[in-house]
Design a protein around this motif. Structure first.
Motif, PDB file in Angstrom:
ATOM      1  N   THR A 234      -5.059  -8.192  -7.000  1.00  0.00           N
ATOM      2  CA  THR A 234      -3.820  -8.763  -7.540  1.00  0.00           C
ATOM      3  C   THR A 234      -3.949  -9.012  -9.036  1.00  0.00           C
ATOM      4  O   THR A 234      -2.996  -8.781  -9.806  1.00  0.00           O
ATOM      5  CB  THR A 234      -3.473 -10.072  -6.812  1.00  0.00           C
ATOM      6  OG1 THR A 234      -3.308  -9.801  -5.415  1.00  0.00           O
ATOM      7  CG2 THR A 234      -2.184 -10.673  -7.352  1.00  0.00           C
ATOM      8  N   HIS A 237      -3.487  -5.735 -10.758  1.00  0.00           N
ATOM      9  CA  HIS A 237      -2.078  -5.338 -10.662  1.00  0.00           C
ATOM     10  C   HIS A 237      -1.237  -6.084 -11.690  1.00  0.00           C
ATOM     11  O   HIS A 237      -0.383  -5.493 -12.379  1.00  0.00           O
ATOM     12  CB  HIS A 237      -1.557  -5.612  -9.249  1.00  0.00           C
ATOM     13  CG  HIS A 237      -0.079  -5.347  -9.097  1.00  0.00           C
ATOM     14  ND1 HIS A 237       0.866  -6.336  -9.281  1.00  0.00           N
ATOM     15  CD2 HIS A 237       0.605  -4.207  -8.801  1.00  0.00           C
ATOM     16  CE1 HIS A 237       2.072  -5.826  -9.100  1.00  0.00           C
ATOM     17  NE2 HIS A 237       1.939  -4.537  -8.808  1.00  0.00           N
ATOM     18  N   ASP A 238      -1.461  -7.385 -11.817  1.00  0.00           N
ATOM     19  CA  ASP A 238      -0.695  -8.187 -12.768  1.00  0.00           C
ATOM     20  C   ASP A 238      -0.963  -7.747 -14.205  1.00  0.00           C
ATOM     21  O   ASP A 238      -0.057  -7.744 -15.046  1.00  0.00           O
ATOM     22  CB  ASP A 238      -1.035  -9.664 -12.601  1.00  0.00           C
ATOM     23  CG  ASP A 238      -0.531 -10.236 -11.280  1.00  0.00           C
ATOM     24  OD1 ASP A 238       0.308  -9.577 -10.637  1.00  0.00           O
ATOM     25  OD2 ASP A 238      -0.980 -11.326 -10.893  1.00  0.00           O
ATOM     26  N   ILE A 240      -1.715  -4.722 -15.181  1.00  0.00           N
ATOM     27  CA  ILE A 240      -0.992  -3.459 -15.350  1.00  0.00           C
ATOM     28  C   ILE A 240       0.477  -3.727 -15.657  1.00  0.00           C
ATOM     29  O   ILE A 240       1.074  -3.115 -16.560  1.00  0.00           O
ATOM     30  CB  ILE A 240      -1.139  -2.592 -14.089  1.00  0.00           C
ATOM     31  CG1 ILE A 240      -2.596  -2.135 -13.933  1.00  0.00           C
ATOM     32  CG2 ILE A 240      -0.211  -1.378 -14.143  1.00  0.00           C
ATOM     33  CD1 ILE A 240      -2.913  -1.552 -12.566  1.00  0.00           C
ATOM     34  N   VAL A 241       1.066  -4.650 -14.926  1.00  0.00           N
ATOM     35  CA  VAL A 241       2.475  -5.005 -15.140  1.00  0.00           C
ATOM     36  C   VAL A 241       2.673  -5.620 -16.519  1.00  0.00           C
ATOM     37  O   VAL A 241       3.609  -5.264 -17.258  1.00  0.00           O
ATOM     38  CB  VAL A 241       2.961  -5.970 -14.039  1.00  0.00           C
ATOM     39  CG1 VAL A 241       4.359  -6.490 -14.355  1.00  0.00           C
ATOM     40  CG2 VAL A 241       2.936  -5.283 -12.680  1.00  0.00           C
ATOM     41  N   ASN A 242       1.784  -6.538 -16.902  1.00  0.00           N
ATOM     42  CA  ASN A 242       1.923  -7.225 -18.195  1.00  0.00           C
ATOM     43  C   ASN A 242       1.810  -6.271 -19.377  1.00  0.00           C
ATOM     44  O   ASN A 242       2.421  -6.494 -20.428  1.00  0.00           O
ATOM     45  CB  ASN A 242       0.870  -8.326 -18.312  1.00  0.00           C
ATOM     46  CG  ASN A 242       1.122  -9.482 -17.354  1.00  0.00           C
ATOM     47  OD1 ASN A 242       2.254  -9.692 -16.909  1.00  0.00           O
ATOM     48  ND2 ASN A 242       0.071 -10.213 -17.002  1.00  0.00           N
ATOM     49  N   GLU A 244       2.858  -3.282 -19.254  1.00  0.00           N
ATOM     50  CA  GLU A 244       3.955  -2.329 -19.055  1.00  0.00           C
ATOM     51  C   GLU A 244       3.424  -0.914 -18.793  1.00  0.00           C
ATOM     52  O   GLU A 244       3.900   0.074 -19.351  1.00  0.00           O
ATOM     53  CB  GLU A 244       4.892  -2.345 -20.264  1.00  0.00           C
ATOM     54  CG  GLU A 244       5.526  -3.710 -20.507  1.00  0.00           C
ATOM     55  CD  GLU A 244       6.485  -3.722 -21.684  1.00  0.00           C
ATOM     56  OE1 GLU A 244       6.488  -2.735 -22.465  1.00  0.00           O
ATOM     57  OE2 GLU A 244       7.239  -4.705 -21.822  1.00  0.00           O
ATOM     58  N   SER A 246       3.087   0.221 -15.509  1.00  0.00           N
ATOM     59  CA  SER A 246       3.357   0.501 -14.091  1.00  0.00           C
ATOM     60  C   SER A 246       3.731   1.952 -13.839  1.00  0.00           C
ATOM     61  O   SER A 246       3.508   2.476 -12.738  1.00  0.00           O
ATOM     62  CB  SER A 246       4.461  -0.425 -13.580  1.00  0.00           C
ATOM     63  OG  SER A 246       4.066  -1.772 -13.674  1.00  0.00           O
ATOM     64  N   ASP A 247       4.310   2.624 -14.836  1.00  0.00           N
ATOM     65  CA  ASP A 247       4.685   4.032 -14.660  1.00  0.00           C
ATOM     66  C   ASP A 247       3.491   4.971 -14.824  1.00  0.00           C
ATOM     67  O   ASP A 247       3.594   6.164 -14.519  1.00  0.00           O
ATOM     68  CB  ASP A 247       5.765   4.421 -15.675  1.00  0.00           C
ATOM     69  CG  ASP A 247       7.100   3.751 -15.388  1.00  0.00           C
ATOM     70  OD1 ASP A 247       7.325   3.354 -14.227  1.00  0.00           O
ATOM     71  OD2 ASP A 247       7.900   3.616 -16.334  1.00  0.00           O
ATOM     72  N   GLU A 250      -1.594   3.739 -11.156  1.00  0.00           N
ATOM     73  CA  GLU A 250      -1.286   3.614  -9.730  1.00  0.00           C
ATOM     74  C   GLU A 250      -2.491   3.072  -8.983  1.00  0.00           C
ATOM     75  O   GLU A 250      -3.618   3.514  -9.211  1.00  0.00           O
ATOM     76  CB  GLU A 250      -0.888   4.977  -9.164  1.00  0.00           C
ATOM     77  CG  GLU A 250      -0.480   4.946  -7.696  1.00  0.00           C
ATOM     78  CD  GLU A 250      -0.044   6.305  -7.186  1.00  0.00           C
ATOM     79  OE1 GLU A 250       0.173   6.428  -5.961  1.00  0.00           O
ATOM     80  OE2 GLU A 250       0.066   7.246  -7.999  1.00  0.00           O
TER      81      GLU A 250
END
Length: 364
Positions: A234, A237-238, A240-242, A244, A246-247, A250
């Motif tokens: 997790t 994952h966070d 990666i999101v922060n 930007e 995510s595209d 994976e």
């Protein structure tokens, strides 16, 4: 070559999934069975993924039913009775062994004298209980303490002064990998690949994400695929999101066949703080895929040869690691040379050679 003595071997492992030590234990069950030994396996966790041979005793499944103090005591008795009732000649223990009370109980009351402890990591404190006096007392009596690299054996010897030390490197089953690596994956774009346990303290995945974000790979639409499970999934994952990403990044769950993903990747990456003799590097090179690795603790005893079968860069520096990514993408001559040398650089780690070393140790 069949063993002259049909000894009864019990392999003890954390589980048979995810980690490199788990994969080695599973592979060992197969080649020892093929050598003619009667093989038994005890797993502490209920997680079975890798192929194995032998009679499995899954203590993890029992743990899930009752993990109270009584349940732990009952598993201790079941452990002891399993070894006794099956007349085990030799125990080979691949687990982390840092808990003081339980490990001395296991060493003193459960295991036979013909026990082989395996040390899979340069952080040797994970494999020996903390009281040095008691550790020296119990462990100096066992058949052998096997390290998976010379660097680890040297460190163990300097700290504990044991005489029963030996190095046996992790093996590679080329035939098994060649068979699995060609199995199709779902359609994927160009990507680089990391797989293992999501444990930030050791694997340092934040460095990998930061370096990827600073590299040219996202702009060239070359993705980063991470595969595995673990307590810090997790957290990554966070991150990666922060950032930007995510595209472009994976996360895939653990797979029993990472080789098909390795085989389809541009290269694999290792960003760990410390390792023993990392199976992910061996498996990548066995697939013919070069590796970019940081200089983790004990990297000198590894198999990545800078600019021959991969790239070695300083640790903790995302800019330097990002530049290594860019070199492999932009310098085709360098990349193709490393790719051509990848598999042949592992000639001395065949399962046939390593299994004979284990046979000599067991039968001695």
């Amino acid at each position: 070559m069949q063993s002259k003595h049909k000894k009864r071997i019990c392999i003890v492992a954390r589980s048979l999934s995810e980690g490199g030590a788990d994969r080695v234990a599973a592979m060992q069950s197969i080649f020892l069975s093929d050598l003619g030994y009667d093989v038994y396996i005890i797993t502490i966790l209920n997680s079975i993924g890798y192929p194995f041979k032998g009679k499995l005793f899954n203590l993890g499944a029992i743990k899930e039913q009752n993990d109270t103090v009584y349940g732990r005591f009952n598993r201790f008795l079941l452990f002891k009775n399993f070894l006794s009732s099956n007349n085990i000649d030799v125990v080979i223990d691949h687990r982390v062994r840092s808990k003081r009370f339980s490990e001395y109980m296991i060493s003193g009351l459960i295991y036979p004298k013909s026990t082989i402890y395996v040390v899979h990591n340069f952080t040797i404190e994970l494999y020996f209980p903390p009281n040095q006096f008691l550790t020296k007392y119990f462990y100096k009596k066992v058949k052998s303490i096997v390290s998976v690299s010379n660097g680890i054996e040297k460190k163990v010897g300097e700290l504990y002064k044991f005489k029963n030390l030996k190095t046996i490197y992790n093996p590679i089953d080329f035939e098994y990998i060649d068979r699995l690596k060609v199995k199709s994956t779902e359609p994927l774009s160009h990507y680089i690949f990391w797989y293992g346990r999501f444990e930030e303290k050791q694997k340092n995945l934040s460095l990998l994400i930061d370096a990827y974000s600073k590299s040219q790979l996202p702009s060239k639409n070359i993705k980063l695929i991470l595969m595995g499970d673990g307590k810090d999934k997790t957290l990554i994952h966070d991150k990666i999101v922060n950032l930007e990403l995510s595209d472009f990044v994976e996360i895939k769950p653990f797979s029993e066949n990472p080789f098909k993903y390795i085989n389809a990747s541009k290269f694999t990456v290792l960003t760990s703080e410390f390792e023993g003799f990392p199976m992910t590097v061996l498996e990548s090179l066995a697939c013919g895929i070069p590796v970019i690795s940081v200089e983790y603790k004990n990297f000198e005893d590894g198999v990545v040869d800078n600019e021959y079968n991969g790239l070695l860069v300083e640790n903790h520096n995302p800019e330097v690691l990002a530049n290594a990514f860019n070199r492999f993408i932009n310098d085709e001559k360098l990349y193709l040379r490393c790719k051509a040398n990848a598999k042949k650089s592992l000639a001395s780690f065949s399962v046939e050679k390593i299994s004979k070393e284990w046979q000599i140790l067991i039968d001695n």
